[in-house]
Write an enzyme that holds these catalytic residues in place. Structure first.
Site, PDB file in Angstrom:
ATOM      1  N   CYS A   1       0.804  -1.280   0.059  1.00 13.91           N
ATOM      2  CA  CYS A   1       0.162   0.139  -0.130  1.00 13.91           C
ATOM      3  C   CYS A   1       0.825   1.311  -0.007  1.00 13.91           C
ATOM      4  CB  CYS A   1      -0.979   0.030   1.279  1.00 13.91           C
ATOM      5  SG  CYS A   1      -1.921   1.284   1.640  1.00 13.91           S
TER       6      CYS A   1
ATOM      7  N   CYS B   1      -1.791   1.849  -2.940  1.00 14.75           N
ATOM      8  CA  CYS B   1      -2.491   2.727  -2.832  1.00 14.75           C
ATOM      9  C   CYS B   1      -1.820   4.158  -2.827  1.00 14.75           C
ATOM     10  CB  CYS B   1      -3.374   2.615  -1.531  1.00 14.75           C
ATOM     11  SG  CYS B   1      -3.515   0.832  -0.837  1.00 14.75           S
TER      12      CYS B   1
ATOM     13  N   LYS C   1      -0.011   5.294  -5.950  1.00 18.25           N
ATOM     14  CA  LYS C   1      -1.114   5.315  -7.039  1.00 18.25           C
ATOM     15  C   LYS C   1      -1.764   6.563  -6.970  1.00 18.25           C
ATOM     16  CE  LYS C   1      -4.931   3.786  -6.339  1.00 18.25           C
ATOM     17  NZ  LYS C   1      -5.708   2.574  -5.952  1.00 18.25           N
TER      18      LYS C   1
ATOM     19  N   TYR D   1      -9.055  -3.191 -11.596  1.00 17.36           N
ATOM     20  CA  TYR D   1      -9.082  -1.971 -10.892  1.00 17.36           C
ATOM     21  C   TYR D   1      -7.746  -1.282 -11.177  1.00 17.36           C
ATOM     22  CZ  TYR D   1      -6.853  -2.713  -6.144  1.00 17.36           C
ATOM     23  OH  TYR D   1      -5.807  -3.123  -5.347  1.00 17.36           O
TER      24      TYR D   1
ATOM     25  N   GLU E   1      -7.014   1.925 -13.360  1.00 16.47           N
ATOM     26  CA  GLU E   1      -6.461   3.172 -12.589  1.00 16.47           C
ATOM     27  C   GLU E   1      -5.240   3.892 -13.354  1.00 16.47           C
ATOM     28  OE1 GLU E   1      -7.969   2.320  -8.070  1.00 16.47           O
ATOM     29  OE2 GLU E   1      -6.047   1.752  -8.712  1.00 16.47           O
TER      30      GLU E   1
ATOM     31  N   HIS F   1     -26.603  21.583  -0.146  1.00 13.37           N
ATOM     32  CA  HIS F   1     -26.940  22.177  -1.594  1.00 13.37           C
ATOM     33  C   HIS F   1     -25.896  23.278  -1.888  1.00 13.37           C
ATOM     34  CE1 HIS F   1     -29.042  23.365  -5.222  1.00 13.37           C
ATOM     35  NE2 HIS F   1     -28.838  24.540  -4.721  1.00 13.37           N
TER      36      HIS F   1
ATOM     37  N   GLU G   1     -25.946  15.615  -2.822  1.00 14.81           N
ATOM     38  CA  GLU G   1     -27.299  15.590  -2.285  1.00 14.81           C
ATOM     39  C   GLU G   1     -28.336  14.870  -3.245  1.00 14.81           C
ATOM     40  OE1 GLU G   1     -29.158  19.855  -2.993  1.00 14.81           O
ATOM     41  OE2 GLU G   1     -27.536  20.150  -4.585  1.00 14.81           O
TER      42      GLU G   1
HETATM   43  C1  LIG Z   1      -1.124  -0.631  -7.684  1.00 16.71           C
HETATM   44  C2  LIG Z   1      -2.198  -1.095  -6.443  1.00 16.71           C
HETATM   45  C3  LIG Z   1      -2.887  -0.220  -5.831  1.00 16.71           C
HETATM   46  C4  LIG Z   1      -3.714  -0.495  -4.912  1.00 16.71           C
HETATM   47  N1  LIG Z   1      -4.583   0.646  -4.353  1.00 16.71           N
HETATM   48  C5  LIG Z   1      -5.458   0.191  -3.275  1.00 16.71           C
HETATM   49  C6  LIG Z   1      -6.285   1.173  -2.833  1.00 16.71           C
HETATM   50  O1  LIG Z   1      -6.529   1.995  -3.502  1.00 16.71           O
HETATM   51  N2  LIG Z   1      -6.983   0.955  -1.853  1.00 16.71           N
HETATM   52  C7  LIG Z   1      -6.850  -0.158  -1.173  1.00 16.71           C
HETATM   53  O2  LIG Z   1      -7.526  -0.505  -0.031  1.00 16.71           O
HETATM   54  N3  LIG Z   1      -6.109  -0.918  -1.521  1.00 16.71           N
HETATM   55  C8  LIG Z   1      -5.078  -0.860  -2.523  1.00 16.71           C
HETATM   56  N4  LIG Z   1      -4.215  -1.867  -2.999  1.00 16.71           N
HETATM   57  C9  LIG Z   1      -4.287  -3.169  -2.392  1.00 16.71           C
HETATM   58  C10 LIG Z   1      -3.273  -2.986  -0.949  1.00 16.71           C
HETATM   59  O3  LIG Z   1      -2.115  -2.439  -1.212  1.00 16.71           O
HETATM   60  C11 LIG Z   1      -3.401  -4.294  -0.242  1.00 16.71           C
HETATM   61  O4  LIG Z   1      -4.474  -4.917  -0.102  1.00 16.71           O
HETATM   62  C12 LIG Z   1      -2.428  -4.242   1.072  1.00 16.71           C
HETATM   63  O5  LIG Z   1      -1.413  -3.756   0.820  1.00 16.71           O
HETATM   64  C13 LIG Z   1      -2.632  -5.540   1.666  1.00 16.71           C
HETATM   65  O6  LIG Z   1      -1.816  -5.679   2.986  1.00 16.71           O
HETATM   66  P1  LIG Z   1      -1.141  -7.071   3.573  1.00 16.71           P
HETATM   67  O7  LIG Z   1      -0.498  -6.523   4.742  1.00 16.71           O
HETATM   68  O8  LIG Z   1      -1.742  -8.122   3.270  1.00 16.71           O
HETATM   69  O9  LIG Z   1       0.470  -7.184   2.532  1.00 16.71           O
HETATM   70  P2  LIG Z   1       1.227  -6.253   2.138  1.00 16.71           P
HETATM   71  O10 LIG Z   1       0.932  -4.717   2.300  1.00 16.71           O
HETATM   72  O11 LIG Z   1       1.818  -6.566   0.684  1.00 16.71           O
HETATM   73  O12 LIG Z   1       2.831  -6.495   2.974  1.00 16.71           O
HETATM   74  C14 LIG Z   1       3.166  -7.627   3.024  1.00 16.71           C
HETATM   75  C15 LIG Z   1       4.772  -7.301   3.335  1.00 16.71           C
HETATM   76  O13 LIG Z   1       5.683  -8.765   3.582  1.00 16.71           O
HETATM   77  C16 LIG Z   1       6.587  -8.739   3.121  1.00 16.71           C
HETATM   78  N5  LIG Z   1       7.014  -9.967   2.967  1.00 16.71           N
HETATM   79  C17 LIG Z   1       6.613 -10.853   2.003  1.00 16.71           C
HETATM   80  N6  LIG Z   1       7.367 -11.914   2.151  1.00 16.71           N
HETATM   81  C18 LIG Z   1       8.400 -11.972   3.242  1.00 16.71           C
HETATM   82  C19 LIG Z   1       9.077 -12.614   3.961  1.00 16.71           C
HETATM   83  N7  LIG Z   1       9.298 -13.868   3.536  1.00 16.71           N
HETATM   84  N8  LIG Z   1       9.899 -12.120   4.862  1.00 16.71           N
HETATM   85  C20 LIG Z   1       9.671 -10.785   5.339  1.00 16.71           C
HETATM   86  N9  LIG Z   1       8.855  -9.959   4.663  1.00 16.71           N
HETATM   87  C21 LIG Z   1       8.143 -10.425   3.727  1.00 16.71           C
HETATM   88  C22 LIG Z   1       6.369  -7.697   1.707  1.00 16.71           C
HETATM   89  O14 LIG Z   1       7.822  -7.139   1.147  1.00 16.71           O
HETATM   90  C23 LIG Z   1       5.504  -6.627   2.122  1.00 16.71           C
HETATM   91  O15 LIG Z   1       6.119  -5.508   2.634  1.00 16.71           O
HETATM   92  C24 LIG Z   1      -3.579  -1.639  -4.042  1.00 16.71           C
HETATM   93  C25 LIG Z   1      -2.576  -2.640  -4.405  1.00 16.71           C
HETATM   94  C26 LIG Z   1      -1.940  -2.228  -5.586  1.00 16.71           C
HETATM   95  C27 LIG Z   1      -0.457  -3.286  -6.075  1.00 16.71           C
END
Ligand SMILES: Cc1cc2nc3c(=O)[nH]c(=O)nc-3n(C[C@H](O)[C@H](O)[C@H](O)COP(=O)(O)OP(=O)(O)OC[C@H]3O[C@@H](n4cnc5c(N)ncnc54)[C@H](O)[C@@H]3O)c2cc1C
Length: 452
Positions: free
Chosen positions: A44, A49, A52, A179, A183, A437, A442
């Site tokens: 994110c 997010c 973006k 999406y 976007e 308004h 609205e």
């Molecule tokens: C282009 C794009 C736009 C988006 N726009 C939106 C939006 O507008 N609104 C919205 O709500 N969501 C949006 N999302 C989705 C949102 O980013 C994800 O739903 C959210 O980040 C999920 O959180 P998470 O904690 O599950 O995983 P992540 O945020 O992906 O975090 C996982 C972390 O784990 C780390 N990791 C992975 N494997 C290991 C390992 N073995 N050891 C140590 N670290 C590790 C990764 O490096 C990463 O930092 C978007 C996604 C993308 C790709």
């Protein structure tokens, strides 16, 4: 802390879900570790997010410059985008946020490991060559873009690379109908790139209300995006200075950049989950129960890696529910119904509840209210934008079961309406609410006669 373990909780992944879980657990006096292999804040903050939305803002200025003329403004000289300023200012802002995440973790008292962690047993995690024991392990490793393999697929980039491009392309082909694809189509088009959106299906954003997705498609076309539906790419060739995209129809198109936004897969490869006997789906995502417990009782998972609803606020709420279950009263819960969401395409889309298609499947008798109008900004501004709104009502209960909007500020407006829908508001409640308004919003409380 249990004397038997190095940590009460070991979180793998410092993204939206992992950081929230680590901080909340630490605030309850638990000994917590977090491992992060790439960037604090996860997808994110770094490649999702936040950057973006910054790019979406950047891409909207040309329309605003244009609209300002009808309001009496003139702009001496031509407005020119310096991509490197946008990209680097964005990166500086993300680095600031990375620092905030670092402080949040440090101040919570959790230990942060900078490295890739793997699960080496039901209660052990290895990171940077050391193995730690933990009473509970939380896998919050998120997802990763998926590009299918085909001749020349190595020349395509994913959304990850889009945030760090050396140069802005002159012509771009974006592949996908979800999406992220729409976007980026809006972003590149707004930044002045000749943009082609290629999708093999017959309509974009297919999981959303069809009428709304058709309005978005029309709106994007009006703004200059070239949309090619039911179109498939067979190969990409690299020539000296450009790429050549070949289609199944036999036609070809030169492009400087090809972006594949064709889905994301769970980040579980090589994580060692097999060693801990954890059940995965075919696509690699982790199967969990209502308490986010995997098939191994000491290992939990949440966020994108469980592939329920891939949104940041959902991962965060799942984390709070899990921490309450493990260390609190166990009363918190997450309800996956009526999650408001937005697509920051141009025109923007906000939605909560059921699409008309889903409502027709689940309810015997629905009323649909629609409104389509020109926003006030356009009267003097002279743009082609419109606003479309739709309310879906269950006639038996009068409950509003779906609410959709295409147009300016849709995300902001639907967030508010989302509370009403979540609270079970009826159409009569909407009708009894006094409008603000003049506003676009609205219209949601003044739609009197059903369209069908
Ligand atoms: C282009 C794009 C736009 C988006 N726009 C939106 C939006 O507008 N609104 C919205 O709500 N969501 C949006 N999302 C989705 C949102 O980013 C994800 O739903 C959210 O980040 C999920 O959180 P998470 O904690 O599950 O995983 P992540 O945020 O992906 O975090 C996982 C972390 O784990 C780390 N990791 C992975 N494997 C290991 C390992 N073995 N050891 C140590 N670290 C590790 C990764 O490096 C990463 O930092 C978007 C996604 C993308 C790709």
């Amino acid at each position: 802390m249990s004397e038997l373990f190095d940590y009460d909780l070991f979180v793998i992944g410092a993204g939206s879900g992992g950081v929230r879980a680590a901080r909340m657990a630490a605030s309850k006096g638990k000994k917590v570790a977090v491992a992060e292999e790439r960037y604090l804040g996860g997808t994110c903050v770094n490649v999702g997010c936040v950057p973006k939305k910054l790019f979406v803002y950047a891409s909207q200025f040309p329309e605003q410059f244009h609209a300002s003329k009808g309001f009496g403004w003139s702009q001496p000289g031509q407005s020119v985008l310096d991509w490197s300023i946008l990209r680097d200012n964005k990166t500086a802002e993300i680095e600031r946020l990375n620092g905030i995440y670092q402080s949040l973790i440090d101040n919570s008292g959790a230990d942060l490991f900078d490295g890739r962690a793997t699960v080496v047993g039901p209660q052990s995690v290895a990171v940077n060559g050391t193995t730690y024991s933990a009473k509970v392990i939380l896998v919050a490793t998120g997802g990763w873009p998926f590009i299918p393999e085909f001749p020349g697929s190595e020349h395509a980039v994913s959304s990850n690379e889009m945030f760090f491009l050396e140069q802005l392309p002159k012509t771009a082909v974006i592949v996908g109908g979800g999406y992220i694809a729409v976007e980026f189509a809006g972003i590149l088009n707004g930044l002045g790139v000749e943009t082609h959106l290629v999708y093999r299906g017959s309509n974009l954003l297919k999981s959303f209300d069809r009428e709304m997705s058709d309005k978005i498609t029309a709106g994007m076309r009006d703004k200059g995006v070239n949309i090619h539906l039911e179109t498939q790419i067979t190969s990409i060739e690299k020539n000296t200075d450009a790429l050549l995209v070949n289609f199944a129809s036999g036609q070809s198109m030169p492009a400087d950049l090809v972006l594949y936004a064709t889905g994301r897969i769970a980040n579980t490869d090589g994580l060692g989950l097999d060693k801990a006997g954890i059940g995965l789906r075919k696509d690699g995502s982790i199967v969990v129960d209502d308490h986010f417990r995997t098939s191994q009782p000491s290992i939990y998972a949440l966020g994108d890696v469980i592939d329920r609803v891939q949104l940041t606020p959902v991962a965060i709420q799942e984390a709070m529910v899990l921490v309450d279950y493990l260390y609190g009263a166990g009363e918190a819960f997450i309800d996956y119904d009526n999650i408001p969401t937005a697509v920051f395409c141009q025109p923007e889309f906000g939605t909560v509840g059921l699409s008309e298609e889903a409502a027709l499947e689940s309810f015997d008798n629905i009323a649909v209210y629609t409104s389509d109008f020109k926003p006030m900004l356009q009267t003097l501004g002279g743009g082609s934008d419109r606003i479309s709104m739709k309310l879906i009502v269950d006639k038996a209960t009068d409950n509003v079961i779906g609410c959709h909007m295409v147009g300016e500020h849709a995300a902001e407006i639907i967030q508010g309406i989302g509370i009403a829908v979540k609270a079970g508001a009826t159409k009569a409640d909407f009708d009894a609410t006094v409008g603000i308004h003049p506003s676009a919003a609205e219209e949601f409380v003044t739609m009197r006669e059903p369209t069908r």
